[in-house]
Write a protein that holds these residues in place. Structure first.
Motif, PDB file in Angstrom:
ATOM      1  N   LEU A   1       0.819  -1.214   0.000  1.00  0.00           N
ATOM      2  CA  LEU A   1       0.000   0.000   0.000  1.00  0.00           C
ATOM      3  C   LEU A   1       0.852   1.263   0.000  1.00  0.00           C
ATOM      4  O   LEU A   1       0.473   2.273  -0.599  1.00  0.00           O
ATOM      5  CB  LEU A   1      -0.954   0.000   1.200  1.00  0.00           C
ATOM      6  CG  LEU A   1      -2.341  -0.618   0.907  1.00  0.00           C
ATOM      7  CD1 LEU A   1      -2.229  -2.056   0.431  1.00  0.00           C
ATOM      8  CD2 LEU A   1      -3.241  -0.530   2.138  1.00  0.00           C
TER       9      LEU A   1
ATOM     10  N   ARG B   1      -4.313   5.481  -3.989  1.00  0.00           N
ATOM     11  CA  ARG B   1      -4.742   5.358  -2.595  1.00  0.00           C
ATOM     12  C   ARG B   1      -6.147   5.938  -2.397  1.00  0.00           C
ATOM     13  O   ARG B   1      -6.949   5.405  -1.630  1.00  0.00           O
ATOM     14  CB  ARG B   1      -3.759   6.079  -1.665  1.00  0.00           C
ATOM     15  CG  ARG B   1      -2.410   5.387  -1.529  1.00  0.00           C
ATOM     16  CD  ARG B   1      -1.565   6.084  -0.480  1.00  0.00           C
ATOM     17  NE  ARG B   1      -0.172   5.669  -0.550  1.00  0.00           N
ATOM     18  CZ  ARG B   1       0.788   6.136   0.230  1.00  0.00           C
ATOM     19  NH1 ARG B   1       0.506   7.046   1.151  1.00  0.00           N
ATOM     20  NH2 ARG B   1       2.026   5.704   0.111  1.00  0.00           N
TER      21      ARG B   1
ATOM     22  N   VAL C   1      -8.602  -0.032  -1.916  1.00  0.00           N
ATOM     23  CA  VAL C   1      -8.099  -1.347  -2.293  1.00  0.00           C
ATOM     24  C   VAL C   1      -9.168  -2.412  -2.046  1.00  0.00           C
ATOM     25  O   VAL C   1     -10.051  -2.246  -1.206  1.00  0.00           O
ATOM     26  CB  VAL C   1      -6.825  -1.734  -1.501  1.00  0.00           C
ATOM     27  CG1 VAL C   1      -5.658  -0.849  -1.886  1.00  0.00           C
ATOM     28  CG2 VAL C   1      -7.073  -1.674  -0.002  1.00  0.00           C
TER      29      VAL C   1
ATOM     30  N   ALA D   1      -4.342   0.064   5.471  1.00  0.00           N
ATOM     31  CA  ALA D   1      -5.264   1.032   4.869  1.00  0.00           C
ATOM     32  C   ALA D   1      -5.717   2.068   5.900  1.00  0.00           C
ATOM     33  O   ALA D   1      -5.789   3.268   5.613  1.00  0.00           O
ATOM     34  CB  ALA D   1      -6.470   0.314   4.268  1.00  0.00           C
TER      35      ALA D   1
END
Length: 319
Positions: free
Chosen positions: A60, A68, A72, A88
């Motif tokens: 990530l 971003r 995801v 995340a």
């Protein structure tokens, strides 16, 4: 022609530096077994209870701001789910996880607690890859597989970098063989890249030992029809990926399979000797060692890959 990025040893080193910047090293226990010092890496003590946090963070953080912002999508029985959800959340990203309906309650609740959305599927009749791919396409999100991804593999390999440093600090012999739990092979492939001089042995539950059979055949062999039930939910991968298989094949990795009874013995041993809660899938490498399926030798490293298990199931396993 599209040229896919390959995982590299340099990438593993980069991942190790990124992980070291945000997480302390997991403990390395040194246990004497029949006069041989065995190093045991407790990835079960990660903040999310498993090594998957490593690959998730490396993956990530490699995404640009535009990606971003779109979030995801991942698929997992629980450990990769928690790793992605943890990373995340720290990065302020949205995360959706496709998770089997029979996933352990502890893993599901932990994933939800980290702020991820969970989408259920039937493990035996539906394809998690297909569901996740459709969700990612519909949302414009990035699909992050649990092992079929070069960044994920490199991130998991940071465990091998840490272990080598810790073994040296403990004045142990350099790692001669790493014994590693294997589902899709992301951890094993990453450690193989990190420890270029060590022999690699992957361990899987009986009936789900497709990586072992693939390495022996020199081509990818899927899990056969009607595989047996197993407590090792984290290792129920029906087919490994070319990325992980190629890394392990080039390193002449070998594989062994362990029984459900042998896994329970390992869980009890870890509780009694190390005071560690280790989930079934996280205990298979130790199970192989205790069952005599891996020879004792100087420089032996065993990875305890996860500790996320429902309390009732764990109590039954070690009773």
């Amino acid at each position: 022609m599209t040229i896919l990025r390959q995982p590299t040893r340099a990438g593993v080193r980069d991942a190790a530096a990124k992980v070291a910047a945000i997480l302390p090293q997991t403990p390395l226990y040194v246990v004497m077994i029949d006069g041989v010092a065995v190093a045991m890496k407790a990835e079960s003590l990660q903040p999310i209870g498993a090594f998957k946090i490593r690959g998730a963070w490396h993956r990530l953080t490699a995404m640009d701001e535009t990606a971003r912002a779109r979030g995801v999508v991942a698929f997992s029985s629980g450990n990769h789910a928690q790793g992605i959800a943890w990373a995340a959340k720290r990065l302020g990203m949205a995360a959706t996880i496709v998770m089997p309906a029979d996933a352990p309650k502890a893993k599901r609740e932990a994933t939800l607690a980290l702020g991820a959305e969970v989408v259920d599927y039937d493990r035996m009749s539906e394809s998690r890859e297909t569901i996740a791919a459709r969700l990612a396409e519909a949302r414009g999100a990035t699909l992050v597989p649990s092992f079929d991804d070069p960044w994920i593999i490199e991130g998991q390999g940071s465990a091998g970098v840490e272990a080598a440093e810790q073994m040296a600090a403990a004045a142990l012999a350099p790692c001669a063989r790493a014994v590693i739990p294997c589902g899709g092979g992301g951890l094993a492939a990453g450690v193989a890249l990190a420890l270029k001089d060590a022999a690699i042995t992957v361990v899987e539950p009986e009936g789900w030992d497709d990586m072992r059979r693939s390495l022996e055949a020199s081509w990818i062999e899927p899990v056969g029809p009607n595989p047996p039930p197993t407590a090792c939910d984290a290792l129920q991968t029906k087919q490994v990926s070319p990325l992980t298989f190629d890394v392990l094949s080039r390193r002449d990795a070998t594989g062994v399979a362990v029984s459900e009874a042998e896994v329970r013995v390992a869980q009890r041993w870890a509780a009694e000797r190390l005071r560690l809660v280790v989930e079934p899938g996280g205990a298979v490498a130790l199970a192989a060692l205790l069952a005599g399926k891996v020879a004792l030798e100087p420089g032996l490293l065993v990875i305890l890959s996860g500790g996320n298990v429902d309390a009732d199931a764990y109590a039954r396993a070690i009773a």
